[in-house]
Design an enzyme around this catalytic site. Structure first.
Site, PDB file in Angstrom:
ATOM      1  N   ASP A   1       0.865  -1.184   0.000  1.00 37.13           N
ATOM      2  CA  ASP A   1       0.000   0.000   0.000  1.00 37.13           C
ATOM      3  C   ASP A   1       0.897   1.229   0.000  1.00 37.13           C
ATOM      4  OD1 ASP A   1      -1.857   2.117   0.997  1.00 37.13           O
ATOM      5  OD2 ASP A   1      -3.217   0.437   1.342  1.00 37.13           O
TER       6      ASP A   1
ATOM      7  N   LYS B   1     -12.967   1.617 -12.621  1.00 35.46           N
ATOM      8  CA  LYS B   1     -13.027   0.240 -12.117  1.00 35.46           C
ATOM      9  C   LYS B   1     -13.436  -0.700 -13.254  1.00 35.46           C
ATOM     10  CE  LYS B   1     -12.446  -1.179  -8.526  1.00 35.46           C
ATOM     11  NZ  LYS B   1     -11.236  -1.623  -7.780  1.00 35.46           N
TER      12      LYS B   1
ATOM     13  N   THR C   1     -16.397  -3.437  -7.986  1.00 33.84           N
ATOM     14  CA  THR C   1     -17.612  -2.885  -7.398  1.00 33.84           C
ATOM     15  C   THR C   1     -18.829  -3.167  -8.285  1.00 33.84           C
ATOM     16  OG1 THR C   1     -18.718  -0.769  -7.016  1.00 33.84           O
ATOM     17  CG2 THR C   1     -16.855  -0.714  -8.491  1.00 33.84           C
ATOM     18  N   ASP C   2     -20.015  -3.138  -7.686  1.00 37.23           N
ATOM     19  CA  ASP C   2     -21.243  -3.272  -8.490  1.00 37.23           C
ATOM     20  C   ASP C   2     -21.522  -2.003  -9.296  1.00 37.23           C
ATOM     21  OD1 ASP C   2     -22.007  -1.584  -6.404  1.00 37.23           O
ATOM     22  OD2 ASP C   2     -23.834  -2.683  -5.902  1.00 37.23           O
ATOM     23  N   GLU C   3     -20.796  -0.912  -8.985  1.00 35.39           N
ATOM     24  CA  GLU C   3     -21.061   0.350  -9.687  1.00 35.39           C
ATOM     25  C   GLU C   3     -20.714   0.258 -11.175  1.00 35.39           C
ATOM     26  OE1 GLU C   3     -20.061   3.950  -7.611  1.00 35.39           O
ATOM     27  OE2 GLU C   3     -20.084   2.928  -5.683  1.00 35.39           O
TER      28      GLU C   3
ATOM     29  N   PRO D   1     -25.426  15.775   5.500  1.00 33.00           N
ATOM     30  CA  PRO D   1     -25.779  16.038   4.109  1.00 33.00           C
ATOM     31  C   PRO D   1     -26.411  14.818   3.450  1.00 33.00           C
ATOM     32  CG  PRO D   1     -23.417  15.700   4.320  1.00 33.00           C
ATOM     33  CD  PRO D   1     -23.978  15.616   5.704  1.00 33.00           C
ATOM     34  N   VAL D   2     -27.605  15.022   2.880  1.00 33.32           N
ATOM     35  CA  VAL D   2     -28.284  13.972   2.125  1.00 33.32           C
ATOM     36  C   VAL D   2     -28.415  14.486   0.696  1.00 33.32           C
ATOM     37  CG1 VAL D   2     -30.438  12.693   1.858  1.00 33.32           C
ATOM     38  CG2 VAL D   2     -29.511  13.117   4.150  1.00 33.32           C
ATOM     39  N   TYR D   3     -27.845  13.738  -0.263  1.00 37.85           N
ATOM     40  CA  TYR D   3     -27.789  14.210  -1.652  1.00 37.85           C
ATOM     41  C   TYR D   3     -29.167  14.092  -2.320  1.00 37.85           C
ATOM     42  CZ  TYR D   3     -22.637  13.866  -1.371  1.00 37.85           C
ATOM     43  OH  TYR D   3     -21.316  13.996  -1.033  1.00 37.85           O
TER      44      TYR D   3
ATOM     45  N   GLU E   1      -8.275   4.180  -5.956  1.00 37.23           N
ATOM     46  CA  GLU E   1      -8.965   5.405  -5.539  1.00 37.23           C
ATOM     47  C   GLU E   1     -10.439   5.039  -5.541  1.00 37.23           C
ATOM     48  OE1 GLU E   1      -7.908   8.268  -4.510  1.00 37.23           O
ATOM     49  OE2 GLU E   1      -5.762   7.978  -4.882  1.00 37.23           O
TER      50      GLU E   1
ATOM     51  N   TYR F   1     -15.165   7.232 -11.294  1.00 42.70           N
ATOM     52  CA  TYR F   1     -14.739   6.100 -10.446  1.00 42.70           C
ATOM     53  C   TYR F   1     -15.166   4.770 -11.056  1.00 42.70           C
ATOM     54  CZ  TYR F   1     -15.149   2.562  -6.767  1.00 42.70           C
ATOM     55  OH  TYR F   1     -15.093   1.391  -6.050  1.00 42.70           O
TER      56      TYR F   1
HETATM   57  P1  NAD Z   1     -10.163   2.640   0.594  1.00 40.39           P
HETATM   58  O1  NAD Z   1     -10.238   3.929  -0.154  1.00 40.39           O
HETATM   59  O2  NAD Z   1     -10.577   2.594   2.015  1.00 40.39           O
HETATM   60  O3  NAD Z   1      -8.680   2.074   0.543  1.00 40.39           O
HETATM   61  C1  NAD Z   1      -7.906   2.060  -0.626  1.00 40.39           C
HETATM   62  C2  NAD Z   1      -6.477   1.698  -0.246  1.00 40.39           C
HETATM   63  O4  NAD Z   1      -5.697   1.649  -1.464  1.00 40.39           O
HETATM   64  C3  NAD Z   1      -5.812   2.727   0.678  1.00 40.39           C
HETATM   65  O5  NAD Z   1      -5.151   2.064   1.726  1.00 40.39           O
HETATM   66  C4  NAD Z   1      -4.821   3.438  -0.240  1.00 40.39           C
HETATM   67  O6  NAD Z   1      -3.677   3.908   0.451  1.00 40.39           O
HETATM   68  C5  NAD Z   1      -4.473   2.350  -1.240  1.00 40.39           C
HETATM   69  N1  NAD Z   1      -4.017   2.891  -2.522  1.00 40.39           N
HETATM   70  C6  NAD Z   1      -4.644   3.849  -3.276  1.00 40.39           C
HETATM   71  N2  NAD Z   1      -3.888   4.131  -4.367  1.00 40.39           N
HETATM   72  C7  NAD Z   1      -2.797   3.317  -4.308  1.00 40.39           C
HETATM   73  C8  NAD Z   1      -1.642   3.145  -5.153  1.00 40.39           C
HETATM   74  N3  NAD Z   1      -1.472   3.873  -6.261  1.00 40.39           N
HETATM   75  N4  NAD Z   1      -0.727   2.223  -4.788  1.00 40.39           N
HETATM   76  C9  NAD Z   1      -0.872   1.491  -3.651  1.00 40.39           C
HETATM   77  N5  NAD Z   1      -1.915   1.635  -2.806  1.00 40.39           N
HETATM   78  C10 NAD Z   1      -2.867   2.536  -3.138  1.00 40.39           C
HETATM   79  O7  NAD Z   1     -10.987   1.592  -0.289  1.00 40.39           O
HETATM   80  P2  NAD Z   1     -11.951   0.401   0.171  1.00 40.39           P
HETATM   81  O8  NAD Z   1     -13.278   0.944   0.449  1.00 40.39           O
HETATM   82  O9  NAD Z   1     -11.236  -0.429   1.178  1.00 40.39           O
HETATM   83  O10 NAD Z   1     -12.049  -0.414  -1.201  1.00 40.39           O
HETATM   84  C11 NAD Z   1     -11.090  -1.429  -1.536  1.00 40.39           C
HETATM   85  C12 NAD Z   1     -11.436  -2.012  -2.892  1.00 40.39           C
HETATM   86  O11 NAD Z   1     -12.743  -2.549  -2.872  1.00 40.39           O
HETATM   87  C13 NAD Z   1     -11.397  -0.996  -4.032  1.00 40.39           C
HETATM   88  O12 NAD Z   1     -10.805  -1.602  -5.153  1.00 40.39           O
HETATM   89  C14 NAD Z   1     -12.855  -0.665  -4.288  1.00 40.39           C
HETATM   90  O13 NAD Z   1     -13.081  -0.308  -5.624  1.00 40.39           O
HETATM   91  C15 NAD Z   1     -13.519  -1.985  -3.931  1.00 40.39           C
HETATM   92  N6  NAD Z   1     -14.915  -1.875  -3.435  1.00 40.39           N
HETATM   93  C16 NAD Z   1     -15.227  -1.050  -2.396  1.00 40.39           C
HETATM   94  C17 NAD Z   1     -16.539  -0.996  -1.918  1.00 40.39           C
HETATM   95  C18 NAD Z   1     -16.945  -0.130  -0.734  1.00 40.39           C
HETATM   96  O14 NAD Z   1     -18.135  -0.040  -0.414  1.00 40.39           O
HETATM   97  N7  NAD Z   1     -16.029   0.499  -0.037  1.00 40.39           N
HETATM   98  C19 NAD Z   1     -17.523  -1.781  -2.515  1.00 40.39           C
HETATM   99  C20 NAD Z   1     -17.159  -2.620  -3.583  1.00 40.39           C
HETATM  100  C21 NAD Z   1     -15.847  -2.655  -4.015  1.00 40.39           C
END
Ligand code: NAD
Length: 354
Positions: A32, A162, A133-135, A213-215, A83, A158
């Protein structure tokens, strides 16, 4: 096995690592680069364990990534680094393209070189698990749910980034034979979530007496899944998923955003009866909608249930209660997070004056 988790200092990655160290014998490398969303405080319970190690590496940095993978020699790569905040992707899409698309391409290339250098049983068991993600499926009408066959129709920078990474993973499997598995999950909630996302943002704003805030109308529907249920699903998919398959993961817990916000307010009224801001619903503020805001997401998670025997264990009401209690009990964690550059301000409006 040796499992490399990218994005292990984030919300979901840290839950995966706590579970891998706490409930399995696997060795874990957390790779990370610690963006604003990465926080090693989320891993203090495992950081002294001899099976855990951390590498501060950016997936955009190909030579550094190559060194880290060569040093660790993973049997499985679980790729979560990304991200992840839709509002930030509206304000600045470039970082999303660089990390989510270019970074994933880098990781695929490094994983492919590593996999090609392996032999026999070690080569046969190697897996690249891409977490998405489901998005990527876009927005649903009032009925129906996303299946693994739903066509991609991403609407935000975003989700488009993905979707791009999902397609790269598919191409690396089809073209080079890299043994990949993938998963697409709905909205997660739970402890250690960065307080720009809906649930922690509302809890912390309510505690501080700030507007909630509610969008738009708040009638957008999301399908909520507890992060520990997601972590268990991810470990199941990474270790037992079939090569070339994708699995949808969801909590069977559809709620409108306004319902979620009102539930949090009621929980806080109950858990903090003497709080200055009771009833917390008074703090709700309807604000300009997010541009391109998807109306409804819902997941059909029957494939992972049928093929891998995974089901969510937490129901949304008890999970939300535990989550609110966690934020009340872990002030140190979020106060340190909030003392950084992000203080709960509105992001993701194209016209900042709206
Ligand atoms: P988060 O934003 O909490 O964490 C992302 C992590 O990735 C952070 O620790 C950040 O430091 C690291 N990171 C970002 N850019 C980086 C880079 N260039 N090199 C190395 N590390 C990097 O995200 P999250 O909510 O834990 O989501 C994790 C994964 O799950 C993502 O791929 C996201 O798309 C997917 N996801 C998230 C959700 C949700 O509800 N949060 C739902 C479905 C899928």
């Amino acid at each position: 096995m040796r499992i490399m988790v990218t994005g292990g200092a984030g919300f979901i990655g840290s839950a995966v690592i706590r579970m891998l160290i706490g409930e399995t014998d696997h060795e874990v490398l957390n790779l990370d680069c610690l963006t604003y969303a990465g926080n090693l405080d989320s891993l203090t319970s495992v950081s002294e364990n001899s099976r855990y190690r951390f590498s501060r590496t950016d997936i955009r940095d190909l030579p550094a990534l190559r060194r880290a993978v060569k040093d660790f020699g993973p049997d499985i790569v679980m790729h979560l680094a990304a991200e992840t905040h839709v509002d930030r992707s509206i304000d600045g899409p470039a970082a999303f393209i660089e990390t989510n698309i270019v970074g994933t391409a880098n990781l695929l290339e490094v994983a492919r070189a590593h996999w090609e250098s392996l032999e026999g049983e070690t080569k046969a068991r190697f897996r690249f698990h891409h977490i998405s993600t489901d998005e990527v499926f876009g927005s649903l009408g009032e009925t129906g749910a996303f299946t693994e066959e739903t066509p991609y129709a991403p609407n935000s920078p975003y989700s488009a980034s993905k979707a791009g990474s999902d397609h790269l993973v598919r191409a690396w499997r089809e073209t080079y034979g890299l043994p990949t598995v993938a998963s697409n999950c709905s909205n997660n909630y739970g402890p250690y979530q960065f307080p720009e996302k809906l649930i922690p943002l509302v809890v912390l704003n309510a505690l501080e007496g700030k507007p909630l805030p509610v969008y738009g109308t708040g009638l957008q529907v999301r399908d909520w899944l507890h992060v520990d249920d997601h972590a268990r699903a991810l470990i199941t998919i990474a270790t037992r998923g079939a090569v070339g398959e994708a699995y949808n993961v969801g909590g069977n817990a559809e709620r409108t955003n306004i319902d979620v916000v009102r539930s949090i307010c009621r929980l806080l009224d109950e858990l903090q009866p003497g709080a200055a801001h009771c009833p917390h619903e008074k703090l709700i503020a309807f604000v300009a909608d997010r541009p391109g805001h998807d109306a409804r997401y819902a997941i059909d998670a029957s494939k992972i249930a049928r093929e891998l025997g995974w089901q969510p264990r937490e129901n949304f009401d008890s999970g939300l209660r535990k989550t609110v209690e966690w934020y009340l009990d872990n002030r140190d964690w979020w106060e340190r997070v909030r003392s950084g550059s992000y203080r709960g301000e509105r992001l993701g409006l194209i016209d900042a004056d709206t």
